[in-house]
Every structure is written in C-alpha cells, then in structure tokens.
Design an enzyme around this catalytic site. Structure first.
Site, PDB file in Angstrom:
ATOM      1  N   GLN A 287       0.832  -1.199   0.000  1.00  0.00           N
ATOM      2  CA  GLN A 287       0.000   0.000   0.000  1.00  0.00           C
ATOM      3  C   GLN A 287       0.872   1.256   0.000  1.00  0.00           C
ATOM      4  O   GLN A 287       1.861   1.334   0.723  1.00  0.00           O
ATOM      5  CB  GLN A 287      -0.894  -0.020   1.239  1.00  0.00           C
TER       6      GLN A 287
ATOM      7  N   SER B 167       4.286  -6.307   2.913  1.00  0.00           N
ATOM      8  CA  SER B 167       2.939  -6.309   3.481  1.00  0.00           C
ATOM      9  C   SER B 167       1.946  -6.943   2.504  1.00  0.00           C
ATOM     10  O   SER B 167       2.032  -8.137   2.230  1.00  0.00           O
ATOM     11  CB  SER B 167       2.533  -4.878   3.863  1.00  0.00           C
ATOM     12  N   LEU B 168       1.032  -6.175   1.947  1.00  0.00           N
ATOM     13  CA  LEU B 168       0.106  -6.690   0.937  1.00  0.00           C
ATOM     14  C   LEU B 168       0.853  -7.442  -0.164  1.00  0.00           C
ATOM     15  O   LEU B 168       0.392  -8.470  -0.670  1.00  0.00           O
ATOM     16  CB  LEU B 168      -0.682  -5.537   0.309  1.00  0.00           C
TER      17      LEU B 168
ATOM     18  N   ARG C  82      -8.915  -9.458   3.680  1.00  0.00           N
ATOM     19  CA  ARG C  82      -7.912  -8.770   4.496  1.00  0.00           C
ATOM     20  C   ARG C  82      -8.134  -7.256   4.497  1.00  0.00           C
ATOM     21  O   ARG C  82      -8.111  -6.610   5.541  1.00  0.00           O
ATOM     22  CB  ARG C  82      -6.519  -9.098   3.957  1.00  0.00           C
TER      23      ARG C  82
ATOM     24  N   HIS D  73      -0.252  -3.515  11.091  1.00  0.00           N
ATOM     25  CA  HIS D  73       0.888  -4.245  11.656  1.00  0.00           C
ATOM     26  C   HIS D  73       1.131  -3.881  13.118  1.00  0.00           C
ATOM     27  O   HIS D  73       2.276  -3.719  13.554  1.00  0.00           O
ATOM     28  CB  HIS D  73       2.152  -4.023  10.818  1.00  0.00           C
TER      29      HIS D  73
ATOM     30  N   GLN E 120       1.130 -11.710  10.201  1.00  0.00           N
ATOM     31  CA  GLN E 120       1.543 -10.463   9.556  1.00  0.00           C
ATOM     32  C   GLN E 120       0.648  -9.278   9.940  1.00  0.00           C
ATOM     33  O   GLN E 120       1.096  -8.134   9.981  1.00  0.00           O
ATOM     34  CB  GLN E 120       1.534 -10.661   8.037  1.00  0.00           C
TER      35      GLN E 120
END
Length: 307
Positions: A10, A90-91, A115, A200, A249
């Site tokens: 992101q 991340s993503l 998610r 996170h 995560q």
C-alpha cells in the site's frame, strides 16, 4: 543472473496503473474482468479513473495493487523471466505467493479482499494511525515506543523499511508522542502517514478472525520457489508456515530491510520490483547501494528488461 521478484504494498498505487496491460494483453483483460466479478464492483474503473481518494481507501487499494502486480508477474513468466526467490512488502506478500503458486489469482484476490475489509473495519473499531521516523536506529525507535507503552498505550514499530527508516503504528496520541520524542532524540524527520488504521500493530487484532476464517477455508500449496516472509525475513516453501505467517503479519512488523539483506546473502544478484511505483527500488538503494533493482510497473519497463 539470480533474479528475485519483490512486490509493492500500500502506498504504491496510482490512478491509471495497469491500463497498458489491460489494453494490450489478453491476461490483463482477463484478470481485470475477474477482479471486477470477485470484488462485486467496477474495480477496473476505480483503478483507471479514480478518483484518487477512492483508490486510496484500503478496501480498494489492496485489491487494485494485487491485481496489477500479479498481472505483471504473470507477464514476466510468459516472457521467460522467472525468479529464484520472491518477497512482498505487506500486501505484496500475497502477490509474491500467488506468483509462487501457493494459491491462484482468484483465491489470492478473495484473501486480499477479506484482508482489506477486515483491516478497514479494525481501523474503524480501534482508531489508530502510522508515522515514519527517519534518521534513528531501529533499536532507538523501539526504545521510544517502549517508553510510551508503559502508560498502557499501544504503539510499536510496524515496518523496518531500511537503515534509518522505521514506520511506527498504534494509538493516535501515542504515535504523535513517539514522533515528538523521536525528534527530540535527533530524528532527521518524522512524517505522519495518510492511513485508515494502525496496520501491523496490536490494534489489528479485530481483523484476525475474518482472515483466519478464510485462510482455514482455502487450500494453500507449497510454493514453487522460496518466498521470504515479512514476519521472519526467512525463506520458505512450506504451506503451513505460509498460512500461519499470513495471519501473524496483521499484528507484527514487516522486517523488510532484513529480508532484502537475507535475499542478497542467499545469492540474489538482481531484484525486479514487480508492480506499480518505485518505492521498493528506493528502499533497496538505502539498504544496499550496490543492489541492482529495476522497477517493472509498465509494459514498456517490462520490454526494456528483456532488451
């Protein structure tokens, strides 16, 4: 040449991204069509036409980046460029695992949709924010966060992006206090991030149930090549480890700097940033100046990579 694919998260989104692969490739048109069906909305129009504020909404940003990144990864495979390793920020980890064949595009997008919605709703339930601290060591940032949490607040490192660049995440007041204290401790810069939640961090706990439910309902396969996971910064092909770490995560930091260093130590000689933007390319320069990284976010960039 030992090539690794790294996939952005992101913040790399841009209105109009992926239009060239939609117009000029069959796989692009096919995946965009599937994405609209799975998302039950005209995601393609949001990606191509915006408005930017709508594309920035987590529930659209994550599926949009995932779709464009996976298309670019598939096109690289079709051109004969295959990675020895993979990773995603991340993503981007979901994009990496799709290209590594741990799950197909349809399954991956359903995971990402769940998610994104769960993270958005968690942000509504437990309001939080994120901020970047530039110019302090990871240990110092951790210490500043620990001091703030003594009063019961939630704030912790969320992304260890590069030497001297750590993103923190948590309660709004706690993040602001940490940023102020970081400046007092000699940080070169602090920047608040425009996000809808404390990603996170422990404030993402409400998102865990929804993601766990869908992870338990799908088949995850062993990866075709090792993927370095955000939570451990270590490579794995094991489906059980992949599944557990996708859930962890949500509430644990992204160990990106360590991930890149480990990929280099395992013999990576070239990184391709597969997807929109150049964020990871910039981070790689900070992590290791000798690293060769090429952003592959358009068909033109892909063709130049083949030349």
């Amino acid at each position: 040449m030992r090539t690794a694919f790294i996939f952005p998260g992101q913040g790399s989104q841009k209105v109009g991204m992926g239009r060239d692969v939609y117009e000029d490739t069959e796989i692009g048109r096919s995946y965009f069509k599937q994405a609209d069906e799975i998302m039950e909305c005209d995601l393609t129009s949001i990606i191509f036409n915006g408005p930017e504020n709508k594309l920035k909404e987590t529930r659209f940003t994550q599926p949009a980046l995932f779709t464009v990144s996976v298309i670019m990864g598939r096109l690289l495979f079709d051109k004969g460029i295959k990675p020895v390793f993979g990773a995603g920020h991340s993503l981007g980890e979901f994009s990496a695992l799709t290209i590594a064949n741990s799950f197909d595009f349809e399954t991956g997008l359903k995971l990402v949709k769940c998610r994104a919605n769960a993270m958005y709703e968690a942000g509504e339930t437990l309001s939080g924010t994120m901020g970047a601290v530039i110019g302090l060591s990871p240990e110092k940032v951790q210490s500043i966060c620990d001091d703030i949490t003594k009063n019961g607040s939630v704030v912790s490192p969320a992304n260890f992006n590069a030497p001297g660049q750590v993103v923190i995440s948590g309660d709004i007041d706690a993040v602001h206090s940490c940023m102020k204290n970081a400046k007092g401790c000699g940080a070169k810069m602090t920047v608040m991030l425009n996000v809808s939640g404390a990603f996170h961090s422990a404030l993402m706990k409400p998102a865990r149930h929804s993601l766990a439910e869908i992870l338990n309902s799908i088949e995850i396969r062993d990866a075709d090549f090792p993927v370095f996971l955000n939570v451990t910064a270590q490579p794995t092909t094991d489906k059980s480890e992949i599944k557990s770490n996708l859930l962890r995560q949500l509430e644990h930091p992204v160990l990106w700097s360590e991930t890149i260093e480990n990929m280099i130590s395992y013999g990576t000689t070239r990184f391709l940033e597969v997807g929109p933007g150049k964020v990871l390319t910039g981070l790689n320069r900070r992590i290791n100046k000798s690293t060769l990284t090429k952003p592959i976010g358009t068909l033109n960039k892909l063709n130049l990579c083949l030349a």
